[in-house]
Design a protein around this motif. Structure first.
Motif, mmCIF file in Angstrom:
data_model
loop_
_atom_site.group_PDB
_atom_site.id
_atom_site.type_symbol
_atom_site.label_atom_id
_atom_site.label_comp_id
_atom_site.label_asym_id
_atom_site.label_seq_id
_atom_site.Cartn_x
_atom_site.Cartn_y
_atom_site.Cartn_z
ATOM 1 N N HIS A 88 0.826 -1.205 0.000
ATOM 2 C CA HIS A 88 0.000 0.000 0.000
ATOM 3 C C HIS A 88 0.865 1.261 0.000
ATOM 4 O O HIS A 88 1.933 1.299 0.618
ATOM 5 N N PHE A 89 0.365 2.280 -0.722
ATOM 6 C CA PHE A 89 1.067 3.547 -0.885
ATOM 7 C C PHE A 89 0.157 4.702 -0.476
ATOM 8 O O PHE A 89 -1.059 4.659 -0.690
ATOM 9 N N ILE A 90 0.765 5.749 0.072
ATOM 10 C CA ILE A 90 0.097 7.031 0.283
ATOM 11 C C ILE A 90 0.950 8.096 -0.398
ATOM 12 O O ILE A 90 2.155 8.188 -0.142
ATOM 13 N N TYR A 91 0.338 8.874 -1.298
ATOM 14 C CA TYR A 91 1.020 9.980 -1.969
ATOM 15 C C TYR A 91 0.390 11.293 -1.504
ATOM 16 O O TYR A 91 -0.840 11.397 -1.424
ATOM 17 N N VAL A 92 1.223 12.294 -1.239
ATOM 18 C CA VAL A 92 0.736 13.630 -0.892
ATOM 19 C C VAL A 92 1.306 14.618 -1.905
ATOM 20 O O VAL A 92 2.520 14.672 -2.118
ATOM 21 N N VAL A 93 0.406 15.372 -2.545
ATOM 22 C CA VAL A 93 0.803 16.322 -3.582
ATOM 23 C C VAL A 93 0.131 17.662 -3.318
ATOM 24 O O VAL A 93 -0.807 17.762 -2.525
ATOM 25 N N GLU A 94 0.610 18.688 -4.007
ATOM 26 C CA GLU A 94 -0.040 19.995 -3.963
ATOM 27 C C GLU A 94 -1.161 20.044 -4.990
ATOM 28 O O GLU A 94 -0.970 19.678 -6.157
ATOM 29 N N LYS A 95 -2.311 20.528 -4.576
ATOM 30 C CA LYS A 95 -3.433 20.699 -5.503
ATOM 31 C C LYS A 95 -3.044 21.624 -6.655
ATOM 32 O O LYS A 95 -3.397 21.380 -7.815
ATOM 33 N N ALA A 96 -2.285 22.673 -6.359
ATOM 34 C CA ALA A 96 -1.875 23.614 -7.404
ATOM 35 C C ALA A 96 -1.010 22.932 -8.455
ATOM 36 O O ALA A 96 -1.085 23.268 -9.645
ATOM 37 N N ASP A 97 -0.193 21.963 -8.044
ATOM 38 C CA ASP A 97 0.636 21.238 -9.002
ATOM 39 C C ASP A 97 -0.213 20.336 -9.892
ATOM 40 O O ASP A 97 0.044 20.199 -11.091
ATOM 41 N N SER B 58 4.290 7.436 1.702
ATOM 42 C CA SER B 58 4.744 6.267 2.453
ATOM 43 C C SER B 58 4.369 4.993 1.706
ATOM 44 O O SER B 58 3.384 4.959 0.960
ATOM 45 N N TRP B 59 5.190 3.968 1.912
ATOM 46 C CA TRP B 59 4.970 2.650 1.310
ATOM 47 C C TRP B 59 5.068 1.611 2.409
ATOM 48 O O TRP B 59 6.017 1.613 3.200
ATOM 49 N N SER B 60 4.080 0.726 2.471
ATOM 50 C CA SER B 60 4.125 -0.391 3.411
ATOM 51 C C SER B 60 3.879 -1.680 2.643
ATOM 52 O O SER B 60 3.166 -1.697 1.638
ATOM 53 N N ARG B 61 4.490 -2.743 3.125
ATOM 54 C CA ARG B 61 4.352 -4.041 2.451
ATOM 55 C C ARG B 61 4.435 -5.150 3.484
ATOM 56 O O ARG B 61 5.325 -5.146 4.340
ATOM 57 N N ILE B 62 3.501 -6.074 3.414
ATOM 58 C CA ILE B 62 3.554 -7.307 4.193
ATOM 59 C C ILE B 62 3.871 -8.429 3.220
ATOM 60 O O ILE B 62 3.186 -8.594 2.202
ATOM 61 N N THR B 63 4.910 -9.187 3.512
ATOM 62 C CA THR B 63 5.406 -10.177 2.559
ATOM 63 C C THR B 63 6.029 -11.342 3.321
ATOM 64 O O THR B 63 6.402 -11.184 4.495
ATOM 65 N N PRO B 64 6.153 -12.509 2.713
ATOM 66 C CA PRO B 64 6.821 -13.620 3.407
ATOM 67 C C PRO B 64 8.270 -13.279 3.756
ATOM 68 O O PRO B 64 8.840 -12.301 3.268
ATOM 69 N N ILE C 296 7.559 -10.606 7.008
ATOM 70 C CA ILE C 296 8.252 -9.319 7.031
ATOM 71 C C ILE C 296 7.241 -8.203 6.810
ATOM 72 O O ILE C 296 6.326 -8.327 5.989
ATOM 73 N N SER C 297 7.412 -7.103 7.531
ATOM 74 C CA SER C 297 6.589 -5.910 7.342
ATOM 75 C C SER C 297 7.508 -4.724 7.060
ATOM 76 O O SER C 297 8.364 -4.392 7.882
ATOM 77 N N TYR C 298 7.352 -4.128 5.877
ATOM 78 C CA TYR C 298 8.107 -2.930 5.514
ATOM 79 C C TYR C 298 7.292 -1.686 5.886
ATOM 80 O O TYR C 298 6.071 -1.653 5.691
ATOM 81 N N PHE C 299 7.986 -0.656 6.352
ATOM 82 C CA PHE C 299 7.342 0.648 6.546
ATOM 83 C C PHE C 299 8.349 1.710 6.137
ATOM 84 O O PHE C 299 9.417 1.826 6.743
ATOM 85 N N THR C 300 8.027 2.469 5.089
ATOM 86 C CA THR C 300 8.991 3.404 4.515
ATOM 87 C C THR C 300 8.321 4.716 4.132
ATOM 88 O O THR C 300 7.099 4.819 4.054
ATOM 89 N N HIS C 301 9.154 5.716 3.854
ATOM 90 C CA HIS C 301 8.688 6.959 3.235
ATOM 91 C C HIS C 301 9.461 7.177 1.947
ATOM 92 O O HIS C 301 10.552 6.626 1.757
ATOM 93 N N PHE C 302 8.882 7.958 1.038
ATOM 94 C CA PHE C 302 9.538 8.188 -0.249
ATOM 95 C C PHE C 302 9.237 9.597 -0.738
ATOM 96 O O PHE C 302 8.328 10.274 -0.240
ATOM 97 N N GLN C 303 10.008 10.029 -1.738
ATOM 98 C CA GLN C 303 9.791 11.344 -2.329
ATOM 99 C C GLN C 303 10.489 11.441 -3.676
ATOM 100 O O GLN C 303 11.362 10.632 -4.010
ATOM 101 N N THR C 304 10.086 12.431 -4.456
ATOM 102 C CA THR C 304 10.765 12.759 -5.699
ATOM 103 C C THR C 304 12.131 13.369 -5.390
ATOM 104 O O THR C 304 12.270 14.159 -4.457
ATOM 105 N N ILE C 305 13.138 13.010 -6.186
ATOM 106 C CA ILE C 305 14.459 13.645 -6.111
ATOM 107 C C ILE C 305 14.667 14.391 -7.427
ATOM 108 O O ILE C 305 15.092 13.808 -8.433
ATOM 109 N N PRO C 306 14.348 15.692 -7.478
ATOM 110 C CA PRO C 306 14.397 16.422 -8.751
ATOM 111 C C PRO C 306 15.794 16.539 -9.343
ATOM 112 O O PRO C 306 15.944 16.687 -10.554
ATOM 113 N N GLU C 307 16.836 16.438 -8.496
ATOM 114 C CA GLU C 307 18.207 16.557 -9.009
ATOM 115 C C GLU C 307 18.728 15.261 -9.612
ATOM 116 O O GLU C 307 19.840 15.213 -10.134
#
Length: 342
Positions: free
Chosen positions: A220-229, A243-249, A263-274
């Motif tokens: 499962h993923f959650i994305y947060v963006v600007e409405k103006a964008d 954020s990204w979460s995953r339940i897997t063997p 295994i349970s993953y719990f992470t955050h992510f973002q764009t790297i424009p550079e």
């Protein structure tokens, strides 16, 4: 590395997100250029074409001359019965995506991704790890998918086939996603998939690596963006955090066999424009040591697109089985509490 440590509040995009994203390098310049492709910007949660174009702009850059770099960081935890959850190692990596617009208005998303497992104390990429469940040192195998491609259209995707192993595919229906408006001018997208399909690592051939005949995965993923964008007709990529979460063997290289747990993953992510220049140096070095290709997106569509388990089955060999070996056992259930005396 401090600049990559997001707080929980920041990773959910609930604190001054609009102000922060306005300062991201490259966003202002992107807004000043005429886009190379047309796309829908009028927000309509019930419009499959708006959904298609908006998701493509988040997942990549729909200008085919550009590529989008994404970075991810978090932790992986071991979950077994009758004991507290145990944090096992860090998770950190990146991906590069290129989008190719098709004649029917769909987008072919072409991706390379590499994710390393890191030491909890130092943050350094691990090539070996001591498994506390089995009390042995094992070789660490990173996630390295080249490619993982699919088509983003006005119809809902069928879901990954995992080399034909997943036959539980969705019927063709309009592509609509779970969007909502957030605070401070943000929009929030929730996506996810729950699967159960045959394991590429069958226990008969991979007794130490295989968690069983079937894989049960929830991602499962959650994305947060600007409405103006989202509404900006000049922005071919929508910067985001999430954020990204995953339940897997159990991961196959842990050599847990069919032990209870997962295994349970719990992470955050973002764009790297550079791009590469904006990624942590130790990740770039580790990827470059494997192959320079991991530092750019594919320029052409090819396949097959496989998950890390299918890649493992193709590139690794079964571990030897020591005489008398059996999968580690979880602790016994605690004794029951005596009945209350009222």
């Amino acid at each position: 590395m401090d600049k990559f440590n997001l707080s929980r509040r920041e990773s959910l995009g609930l604190a001054a997100f609009a102000t922060g994203m306005a300062a991201v390098p490259g966003v202002a310049s992107a807004r000043s250029k005429k886009p190379a492709v047309d796309f829908v910007t009028d927000i309509d949660f019930k419009d499959p074409k708006w959904t298609r174009d908006t998701y493509a702009r988040i997942d990549g850059d729909i200008d085919p001359t550009k590529e989008k770099c994404g970075w991810i960081k978090g932790k992986a935890m071991g979950v077994r019965p009758n004991e507290k959850i145990r944090t096992l190692f860090g998770v950190e990596g990146f991906s590069f995506v290129r989008m190719k617009k098709l004649e029917d208005g769909s987008y072919r998303r072409m991706l390379r991704e590499i994710v390393f497992y890191t030491d909890l104390e130092t943050g350094e990429v691990m090539d070996k790890w001591h498994n506390p469940y089995t009390d042995e040192t094992v070789k660490v195998v990173p996630i390295a998918n080249d490619p993982f491609n699919f088509t983003i259209s006005e119809y809902a995707p069928e879901g990954p086939s995992y080399g034909g192993l997943n036959t539980d595919l969705r019927e063709r229906e309009p592509f609509l996603q779970d969007w909502e408006y957030g605070p401070n001018g943000t929009m929030i997208l929730n996506t996810g998939i729950d699967l159960m399909y045959p394991n590429a690592l069958q226990p008969s051939q991979w007794p130490r690596e295989s968690a069983g005949a079937m894989n049960r995965v929830s991602e499962h993923f959650i994305y947060v963006v600007e409405k103006a964008d989202v509404e900006n007709p000049e922005l071919t990529h929508i910067p985001h955090i999430g954020s990204w979460s995953r339940i897997t063997p159990w991961l196959p290289w842990m050599l847990m066999g069919q032990a209870e747990g997962h295994i349970s993953y719990f992470t955050h992510f973002q764009t790297i424009p550079e791009g590469v220049a904006g990624l942590p140096a130790h990740l770039v070095k580790a990827a470059r040591d494997m192959d320079e290709k991991w530092l750019s997106a594919p320029t052409e569509d090819y396949g097959p697109s496989l998950s890390s388990l299918e890649v493992y089955a193709r590139e690794q060999t079964p571990a030897p089985v020591p005489e008398g070996w059996e999968p580690p056992k979880a602790p016994p259930a605690p004794a029951g509490f005596p009945p209350r005396k009222d």
